[in-house]
Design a protein around this motif. Sequence first.
Motif, PDB file in Angstrom:
ATOM      1  N   CYS A  53     -11.344  -0.252   7.455  1.00  0.00           N
ATOM      2  CA  CYS A  53     -10.500  -1.439   6.970  1.00  0.00           C
ATOM      3  C   CYS A  53     -11.237  -2.672   7.478  1.00  0.00           C
ATOM      4  O   CYS A  53     -11.719  -2.636   8.682  1.00  0.00           O
ATOM      5  CB  CYS A  53      -9.031  -1.173   7.036  1.00  0.00           C
ATOM      6  N   GLN A  54     -10.986  -3.838   6.974  1.00  0.00           N
ATOM      7  CA  GLN A  54     -11.391  -4.951   7.501  1.00  0.00           C
ATOM      8  C   GLN A  54     -10.355  -5.812   8.505  1.00  0.00           C
ATOM      9  O   GLN A  54     -10.880  -6.885   8.850  1.00  0.00           O
ATOM     10  CB  GLN A  54     -11.889  -6.075   6.316  1.00  0.00           C
ATOM     11  N   SER A  61      -5.779  -6.447   5.723  1.00  0.00           N
ATOM     12  CA  SER A  61      -6.324  -5.637   5.431  1.00  0.00           C
ATOM     13  C   SER A  61      -6.390  -5.339   3.664  1.00  0.00           C
ATOM     14  O   SER A  61      -7.571  -5.320   2.932  1.00  0.00           O
ATOM     15  CB  SER A  61      -5.910  -4.148   5.496  1.00  0.00           C
ATOM     16  N   ARG A  62      -5.162  -5.663   2.937  1.00  0.00           N
ATOM     17  CA  ARG A  62      -4.915  -5.480   1.684  1.00  0.00           C
ATOM     18  C   ARG A  62      -5.664  -6.682   0.926  1.00  0.00           C
ATOM     19  O   ARG A  62      -6.298  -6.320   0.011  1.00  0.00           O
ATOM     20  CB  ARG A  62      -3.588  -5.424   1.172  1.00  0.00           C
ATOM     21  N   THR A  65      -9.288  -5.991   0.744  1.00  0.00           N
ATOM     22  CA  THR A  65      -9.609  -4.887  -0.090  1.00  0.00           C
ATOM     23  C   THR A  65      -9.542  -5.385  -1.708  1.00  0.00           C
ATOM     24  O   THR A  65     -10.235  -5.196  -2.427  1.00  0.00           O
ATOM     25  CB  THR A  65      -8.657  -3.626  -0.003  1.00  0.00           C
ATOM     26  N   THR A 334      -6.996   6.162  -0.507  1.00  0.00           N
ATOM     27  CA  THR A 334      -7.155   5.506   0.660  1.00  0.00           C
ATOM     28  C   THR A 334      -5.969   5.140   1.467  1.00  0.00           C
ATOM     29  O   THR A 334      -4.874   5.412   0.973  1.00  0.00           O
ATOM     30  CB  THR A 334      -8.058   4.438   0.479  1.00  0.00           C
ATOM     31  N   ASP A 336      -4.453   1.443   3.998  1.00  0.00           N
ATOM     32  CA  ASP A 336      -4.744   0.198   4.456  1.00  0.00           C
ATOM     33  C   ASP A 336      -5.064   0.242   5.887  1.00  0.00           C
ATOM     34  O   ASP A 336      -5.787  -0.937   6.252  1.00  0.00           O
ATOM     35  CB  ASP A 336      -3.421  -0.747   4.056  1.00  0.00           C
ATOM     36  N   HIS A 337      -4.725   0.879   6.609  1.00  0.00           N
ATOM     37  CA  HIS A 337      -4.952   1.011   8.137  1.00  0.00           C
ATOM     38  C   HIS A 337      -4.400   2.482   8.531  1.00  0.00           C
ATOM     39  O   HIS A 337      -3.887   3.057   7.816  1.00  0.00           O
ATOM     40  CB  HIS A 337      -4.116  -0.112   8.983  1.00  0.00           C
ATOM     41  N   VAL A 359     -10.076   4.533   8.256  1.00  0.00           N
ATOM     42  CA  VAL A 359      -9.142   4.888   7.185  1.00  0.00           C
ATOM     43  C   VAL A 359      -9.774   6.155   6.273  1.00  0.00           C
ATOM     44  O   VAL A 359     -11.000   6.330   6.229  1.00  0.00           O
ATOM     45  CB  VAL A 359      -8.884   3.665   6.147  1.00  0.00           C
ATOM     46  N   GLN A 384     -13.775  -0.968   3.673  1.00  0.00           N
ATOM     47  CA  GLN A 384     -12.985  -0.908   2.430  1.00  0.00           C
ATOM     48  C   GLN A 384     -13.346  -2.115   1.324  1.00  0.00           C
ATOM     49  O   GLN A 384     -12.722  -1.791   0.168  1.00  0.00           O
ATOM     50  CB  GLN A 384     -11.382  -0.875   2.866  1.00  0.00           C
ATOM     51  N   SER A 426     -14.798  -5.365  11.531  1.00  0.00           N
ATOM     52  CA  SER A 426     -13.246  -5.668  11.233  1.00  0.00           C
ATOM     53  C   SER A 426     -12.927  -6.767  11.773  1.00  0.00           C
ATOM     54  O   SER A 426     -13.532  -7.164  13.156  1.00  0.00           O
ATOM     55  CB  SER A 426     -12.781  -4.298  11.438  1.00  0.00           C
TER      56      SER A 426
END
Length: 558
Positions: A53-54, A61-62, A65, A334, A336-337, A359, A384, A426
């Motif tokens: 995840c970023q 994170s979301r 995405t 998937t 988110d973390h 993830v 992600q 990340s």
Amino acid sequence: MWQGNAGMVPNILFIMYDQLRFDYLSCAGHPTLDTPNFDRVAARGVRFDRAYCQSPVCGASRMSTYTGRYVSSHGASFNNFPLKVGEMTMGDHLRKTGMDCWLIGKTHMKADAEGMARLGLSPDSVIGARVEECGFDVWVRDDGLWAEGPDGFYDRKRSPYNEYLKSRGYPSDNPWHHNANAGVTDAGDIASGFLMMHADKPANIREEDSETPWLTRRTIDFIEAQKGNGPWCAHVSFIKPHWPYIVPAPYHDMYGVDDIKPVIRSDAERRNPHPVYGAYMDGGIGTAFSRDEVRETVIPAYMGLIKQCDDQLGRLLDYLEDSGQADNTVIVLTSDHGDYLGDHWLGEKDLFHDPSVRVPLIIADPRPAADATRGTVCDKLVEQIDLAATFVDMAAGEVPRHILEGRSLVPVLEGKNTAWREFAISEYDYSTSGAATRLGLDPKDCRLFMVVTDRWKMMHAEGGFRPMLFDLQNDPDELVDLGASDDHADIIAALYDKLFEWARRQSQRTTVTDAQIVARRKGGAGRVGVLLGLYGDEDIPAEYLTAYTGKATPADTG
């Protein structure tokens, strides 16, 4: 068997589970947690074993995405940091291809209300609603965190799930907490799931009314309503297995202490740790999850929540098959973390050890072009943000590379030998945390960056701190921090070069494509009459001078 023709666009069922660890699936090697339905999807597609995840926190994170962009590009770097007006999301990109994009569940989106007001965007308008809802059309949104304290509710929006529970006869004013996320003590009192000592109790709710089955039914309702309306992308976003760690019967006692994986931590991690890492270990969450009784109470409940998620995934898969839609629907699973669960003396997420930042990612594409990779595991470094580009590609759109910073996974799903990234990134902004307070840092210095390659993982911390470094080949559990090792100075320098390469990316020119720039070079400014650097005796195309030649008209100087 694929029911469409070769050029047909499939539907995309994009399922995200909140705080699901990459290694808490049987197809990923968990020794005691059986997840046959996750495994069922993996057998039909590709399991990406090194997906990151970023940002290891829900909101940031979301937003990465959904936008297909890094945190430092979109700027919504923590929970409840608004996503600024003007950021395009996967919904915006997909609608350009003719694909609808819907939300069923959670986004953790915080709207840029000030920016919307400045531009006159009303949430009641179609455009305003999409801007406020992260680019999605909303079938149902429920972020699933209806906590309540002396200052009121954490989330002040309407809760469709609470309204559902009230319609089912639950008498509380907040049945999300009092029933779905709390048990009952022997004395008949509320046993709040926020207190982890109650994680071994069954939630005070009928299992069919708990959050995961409720959202599963809403998803089936959505797909039923879309028959004949495709193609669509549905983002089904479950709140579980996110805390509160409590689950209804029969899942509350399916697992026990003997089913828990051995903890990943060492006493050496506590000796002279990196200051940021040490601040998190010393915080309340880290201190709690360092206690064996906390892990032994929480992890069986966490496993029960995942088992319930797997069972409900089975309901969705069966529905798609029984309704004849399985072969026209791409399935993406998937999170988110992840969740530390006591590993590395930490709980929750926040830092960049694998239990937090890595993830699960499984994609099953039913189209014949993906037949060659079914049931395989891919070890490429996946981010992600690749999902947004992948979905645009699946929708037969042109991936806008000047906006989307991820890469389409379609060539990988089709088994093509394609060049891939050498490192993944990340980011984490911990400026609102207790760790930042304990370290006495200004917000600008509370930023962390991870660079990971096939072998190495480095964490850079602003604020003048040394880096952290792990040798993933010789230390896959990330127990030995080499960030202060003189013997690894060259490795650290090489990883900083990669971080600098990433930092120099073109990320803010989102309104003009490379192709448009190249097109402007042809003929240059001369085609619109701007003649710079010409004396007049050069070989100038006559058409450039058409508007500037001919007999002069005498000026009226009277």
